[in-house]
Design a protein around this motif. Structure first.
Motif, PDB file in Angstrom:
ATOM      1  N   SER A  76       0.828  -1.194   0.000  1.00 33.61           N
ATOM      2  CA  SER A  76       0.000   0.000   0.000  1.00 33.61           C
ATOM      3  C   SER A  76       0.869   1.253   0.000  1.00 33.61           C
ATOM      4  N   LEU A  77       1.910   1.257   0.811  1.00 34.09           N
ATOM      5  CA  LEU A  77       2.822   2.396   0.862  1.00 34.09           C
ATOM      6  C   LEU A  77       3.477   2.615  -0.502  1.00 34.09           C
ATOM      7  N   ARG A  98       1.338   8.087   5.466  1.00 30.14           N
ATOM      8  CA  ARG A  98       1.765   8.273   6.865  1.00 30.14           C
ATOM      9  C   ARG A  98       1.287   7.108   7.733  1.00 30.14           C
ATOM     10  N   ASP A  99       0.042   6.709   7.539  1.00 31.02           N
ATOM     11  CA  ASP A  99      -0.506   5.600   8.327  1.00 31.02           C
ATOM     12  C   ASP A  99       0.273   4.309   8.086  1.00 31.02           C
ATOM     13  N   CYS A 100       0.530   4.012   6.819  1.00 30.02           N
ATOM     14  CA  CYS A 100       1.274   2.789   6.493  1.00 30.02           C
ATOM     15  C   CYS A 100       2.697   2.847   7.042  1.00 30.02           C
ATOM     16  N   SER A 101       3.334   3.997   6.917  1.00 26.67           N
ATOM     17  CA  SER A 101       4.692   4.155   7.449  1.00 26.67           C
ATOM     18  C   SER A 101       4.719   3.931   8.950  1.00 26.67           C
ATOM     19  N   GLN A 106       6.087   0.477  13.555  1.00 27.02           N
ATOM     20  CA  GLN A 106       5.711  -0.261  14.752  1.00 27.02           C
ATOM     21  C   GLN A 106       6.133  -1.717  14.668  1.00 27.02           C
ATOM     22  N   LYS A 107       6.082  -2.281  13.470  1.00 21.20           N
ATOM     23  CA  LYS A 107       6.488  -3.678  13.281  1.00 21.20           C
ATOM     24  C   LYS A 107       7.990  -3.853  13.522  1.00 21.20           C
TER      25      LYS A 107
END
Length: 109
Positions: A76-77, A98-101, A106-107
């Motif tokens: 998606s990114l 931004r959300d995907c990043s 976090q992973k």
């Protein structure tokens, strides 16, 4: 569901469904599929839309959303980044990027 069927019929009745018209039909059907939570089908149609017309940022929005819903955040990114090459100020792609990043970060940590 009915709208999705209309787009499917239109694709079947279109002679050699390629180019901008086919891209719009695929993209619109993908949006219907997202609303029906048929994310893999949405992904396929959004990819077909981009294949037929890679110049429309809205197709990248649709594909990146389908991929995000499939929890394929790295993909998606990447799609967001490709779409942002067409319109660096697209608010949906910027937010999803931004959300995907953040999810990817976090992973890692």
């Amino acid at each position: 569901m009915e709208a999705m069927n209309c787009y499917t019929k239109a694709l079947h009745h279109t002679t050699a469904p390629t180019g901008s018209i086919a891209a719009v039909l695929y993209s619109n059907r993908a949006l219907c599929e997202i609303h029906l939570e048929k994310f893999e089908l949405a992904r396929e149609d959004a990819e077909d839309a981009i294949e037929n017309d890679p110049s429309q940022v809205k197709f990248y929005r649709t594909l990146s959303l389908a991929l995000e819903r499939l929890n394929l955040v790295e993909e998606s990114l990447a799609v967001c980044e490709n779409g942002l090459k067409l319109d660096a100020r697209d608010p949906d792609l910027l937010q999803r990027s931004r959300d995907c990043s953040a999810i990817i970060q976090q992973k890692v940590t």
